[in-house]
Design an enzyme around this catalytic site. Structure first.
Site, short mmCIF file in Angstrom:
data_model
loop_
_atom_site.label_atom_id
_atom_site.label_comp_id
_atom_site.label_asym_id
_atom_site.label_seq_id
_atom_site.Cartn_x
_atom_site.Cartn_y
_atom_site.Cartn_z
N ASP A 1 -15.76 -3.60 -1.22
CA ASP A 1 -14.71 -3.56 0.23
C ASP A 1 -16.25 -2.82 1.52
OD1 ASP A 1 -12.43 -2.72 -1.01
OD2 ASP A 1 -12.59 -0.87 -1.31
N ASP B 1 0.76 -1.45 0.00
CA ASP B 1 0.21 -0.73 0.05
C ASP B 1 1.18 1.30 -0.18
OD1 ASP B 1 -1.79 -1.79 0.26
OD2 ASP B 1 -3.04 -0.92 2.08
#
Length: 239
Positions: free
Chosen positions: A129, A8
């Protein structure tokens, strides 16, 4: 099952968040290329990358770093975060990214997904998500009223082949993935499902492998040394 080690990106560095909260951002490695090469040396066949700056700002911020990782490792990379129009999708694929992950744009602009799938086929994936079963967008800052399975079925009907499912309440917690929601999703659609969020140790990988999933993403568990990437890859392969 493919194990996707995660990188990330924030300000060009590898970070981890807790439950998607940007205020909890913690640098876990300075050099993404070095990190990715380490993953390759441990047997990784595919790398999962997220441009967190892009997810927050709505446009890519770390594509040059992603390019460097692809060039150095020669591994396929999937990338999400801030990819919200056709021009950016084309730019990312031209940069050598193997799979583009659409999140917010998939919910807000299903027509864009349709166009992208038509042009690029299985190079297009959708990230779902969820918070309490409802789809979240804008870097997880907003929760919609769309049920995650209903959304997955819409994407399946459009022709999306790969879905990355994250339960936000599990992400970065090392408390194990949401096996129940992930299993329900895997049964509800024919898409390849990649489990994401909460993977803690090899036991989690064993359970996910037994669920016949296409893949699982591991980030914090690798950086925190609660999961051996080599061992996870072997279990994923059924060795």
């Amino acid at each position: 099952m493919i194990i996707f080690p995660a990188i990330d990106l924030r300000d060009g560095k590898c970070v981890r968040l807790y439950k998607g909260d940007f205020a909890t951002s913690q640098v876990v490695a300075e050099d993404p290329v070095e990190t990715a090469l380490g993953f390759k040396n441990k047997g990784a066949e595919f790398i999962h990358m997220v441009d967190l700056d892009g997810a927050l700002k709505g446009s890519l911020r770390n594509l040059s770093v992603v390019k460097s990782v692809i060039e150095a490792t020669k591994l396929p990379v999937e990338l999400g975060g801030g990819i919200r129009d056709m021009k950016t999708i084309e730019e990312v694929i031209d940069a050598g990214v193997a799979r583009v992950i659409l999140g917010t744009s998939a919910l807000r602009q299903p027509e864009l997904v349709k166009e992208a799938v038509k042009k690029f086929g299985d190079k297009i994936a959708v990230g779902i998500d969820a918070k309490d079963g409802f789809t979240a967008v804008e870097g997880w800052l907003e929760v919609s009223e769309v049920n995650y399975i209903d959304f997955a079925k819409t994407m399946e009907a459009i022709g999306v082949k790969t879905i990355i499912f994250t339960d936000i309440s599990k992400d970065g917690t090392l408390q194990g993935p949401n096996f129940e929601q992930t299993g329900k999703l895997n049964e509800a659609v024919s898409c390849n499902i990649i489990a994401s969020g909460g993977v803690k140790d090899i036991e989690d990988i064993k359970i996910l492998t037994e669920m016949n999933l296409y893949g699982a993403i591991a980030g914090k568990a690798i950086y925190s040394n609660t999961l051996s990437l080599e061992e996870a890859i072997k279990v994923g392969r059924g060795e």
